[in-house]
Motif scaffolding. Structure first.
Motif, PDB file in Angstrom:
ATOM      1  N   VAL A 112      83.140  67.762  41.124  1.00  0.00           N
ATOM      2  CA  VAL A 112      81.987  67.180  40.430  1.00  0.00           C
ATOM      3  C   VAL A 112      82.499  66.364  39.244  1.00  0.00           C
ATOM      4  CG1 VAL A 112      79.827  67.640  39.235  1.00  0.00           C
ATOM      5  CG2 VAL A 112      80.589  69.175  41.074  1.00  0.00           C
ATOM      6  N   PRO A 113      82.135  65.073  39.153  1.00  0.00           N
ATOM      7  CA  PRO A 113      82.576  64.250  38.020  1.00  0.00           C
ATOM      8  C   PRO A 113      81.934  64.704  36.702  1.00  0.00           C
ATOM      9  CG  PRO A 113      81.923  62.888  39.884  1.00  0.00           C
ATOM     10  CD  PRO A 113      81.448  64.278  40.175  1.00  0.00           C
ATOM     11  N   ALA A 114      82.602  64.399  35.595  1.00  0.00           N
ATOM     12  CA  ALA A 114      82.168  64.869  34.275  1.00  0.00           C
ATOM     13  C   ALA A 114      80.764  64.401  33.921  1.00  0.00           C
ATOM     14  CB  ALA A 114      83.167  64.400  33.214  1.00  0.00           C
ATOM     15  N   LEU A 115      80.445  63.125  34.179  1.00  0.00           N
ATOM     16  CA  LEU A 115      79.113  62.624  33.845  1.00  0.00           C
ATOM     17  C   LEU A 115      78.037  63.366  34.624  1.00  0.00           C
ATOM     18  CD1 LEU A 115      77.135  60.617  32.549  1.00  0.00           C
ATOM     19  CD2 LEU A 115      77.638  59.032  34.421  1.00  0.00           C
ATOM     20  N   THR A 116      78.283  63.592  35.901  1.00  0.00           N
ATOM     21  CA  THR A 116      77.313  64.282  36.737  1.00  0.00           C
ATOM     22  C   THR A 116      77.078  65.695  36.234  1.00  0.00           C
ATOM     23  OG1 THR A 116      78.161  62.993  38.600  1.00  0.00           O
ATOM     24  CG2 THR A 116      76.746  64.874  39.115  1.00  0.00           C
ATOM     25  N   ALA A 117      78.164  66.425  35.971  1.00  0.00           N
ATOM     26  CA  ALA A 117      78.049  67.800  35.497  1.00  0.00           C
ATOM     27  C   ALA A 117      77.346  67.870  34.145  1.00  0.00           C
ATOM     28  CB  ALA A 117      79.434  68.435  35.400  1.00  0.00           C
ATOM     29  N   ALA A 118      77.733  66.973  33.222  1.00  0.00           N
ATOM     30  CA  ALA A 118      77.138  66.991  31.887  1.00  0.00           C
ATOM     31  C   ALA A 118      75.655  66.659  31.920  1.00  0.00           C
ATOM     32  CB  ALA A 118      77.877  66.006  30.977  1.00  0.00           C
ATOM     33  N   SER A 119      75.265  65.695  32.757  1.00  0.00           N
ATOM     34  CA  SER A 119      73.847  65.319  32.813  1.00  0.00           C
ATOM     35  C   SER A 119      73.014  66.382  33.521  1.00  0.00           C
ATOM     36  CB  SER A 119      73.679  63.951  33.471  1.00  0.00           C
ATOM     37  OG  SER A 119      74.091  63.960  34.822  1.00  0.00           O
ATOM     38  N   MET A 120      73.598  67.075  34.513  1.00  0.00           N
ATOM     39  CA  MET A 120      72.898  68.205  35.116  1.00  0.00           C
ATOM     40  C   MET A 120      72.599  69.270  34.060  1.00  0.00           C
ATOM     41  SD  MET A 120      75.018  68.854  38.636  1.00  0.00           S
ATOM     42  CE  MET A 120      74.906  67.799  40.078  1.00  0.00           C
TER      43      MET A 120
END
Length: 290
Positions: free
Chosen positions: A189-197
């Motif tokens: 999971v990319p950082a942006l995806t994880a952080a926005s989730m």
């Protein structure tokens, strides 16, 4: 398996390159469903569900989310807030259909659907949340959560979390089909995806009491990919600030994995979904002016 009726291309304005979408027309349309897939996958994995919906008279509209399937964008690198904006635009494009419209979201698509509904519930007759990703990072330290936001902002593509496909289903063939699907993203999971989730899921919790739509939530007790406690919390608190409270129906499958519609209980869960939608359609019909 027979194919859903009349699969046709479907697009809507997202203010940039078009997302790949399809419309599956029901022969005798009674309603419609906007179906939103989960993280790393694509709309083509929902043929079984779509078939059941169209056979009961519900046309289905679906699209590959940004960075997924056949839609443009860096693979799986997404900001959930942007995906919510896409969902709202899709709903706007479906206004005026003349039939009740329901929103169905699975996993990350459930998070996107929930956020979209909380921003604006108008135009929807109900929602279905399948193993929704409503609780992210539970138990993680405040420092780690803060770090995720920094990484997401400055290193959006940085791979941070691995997801194991074995947790999708108790049917080995379903897991194998997922693993061999060329349109499925299988990296971390990319950082942006994880952080926005994490960010969006945390923002929504306080808004649950204002939930206004009849809703069916289905989740497996042994889901290792989307925390079942998020669905339990939603079921307990959604709509509690309203009088009367909207109908909230929660189905937790003992031993169920993440993809209940592709699990050993697929027949049971599909029957429950179609029965719930039938009830909502009948309610809509009885409430319509003579």
């Amino acid at each position: 398996m027979s194919q859903p009726t009349s699969a046709q291309p479907w697009t809507f304005d997202v203010g940039g390159p078009a997302l790949y979408g399809q419309h599956f027309a029901a022969p005798h349309e009674r309603g419609a469903v906007l179906l939103t897939h989960g993280y790393a996958e694509h709309l083509g994995r929902y043929r079984r569900v779509i078939q059941g919906l169209t056979e009961m008279g519900l046309s289905v509209y679906s699209y590959d989310q940004r960075g997924h399937g056949q839609s443009p964008g860096a693979r799986a690198v997404v900001d959930v807030d942007v995906l919510v904006g896409d969902h709202l635009r899709a709903r706007e494009a479906l206004r005026g259909l003349g039939v009740p419209l329901f929103a169905f979201g699975h996993s990350m698509g459930g998070l996107v659907t929930a956020a979209s509904v909380l921003r604006d519930p108008r135009g929807l007759a109900g929602a279905v949340l399948s193993s929704p990703l409503l609780l992210v990072g539970e138990g993680e330290s405040a420092a780690l959560k803060a770090l995720s936001g920094v990484l997401g902002r400055f290193f959006p593509s940085l791979p941070v979390t691995a997801l194991e496909s074995g947790g999708l289903s108790r049917i080995a063939e379903e897991v194998s089909a997922y693993d061999s699907d060329p349109q499925v993203y299988r990296g971390k999971v990319p950082a942006l995806t994880a952080a926005s989730m994490l960010r969006v899921s945390r923002q929504l919790t306080a808004q649950y009491p204002q939930w206004r739509l009849p809703t069916l939530i289905v989740h497996g007790s042994e889901d290792k990919l989307a925390d079942v406690r998020g669905s339990r919390r939603f079921a307990e608190t959604a709509g509690t600030a309203l009088t009367p409270r909207p109908e909230i129906e929660y189905l937790e499958i003992e031993g169920g994995y993440h993809e209940l519609f592709n699990d050993t209980v697929q027949a049971e869960v599909t029957a429950r979904l179609l029965g719930w939608l039938e009830k909502q359609l009948n309610s809509e019909a009885s409430a319509a002016p003579l």
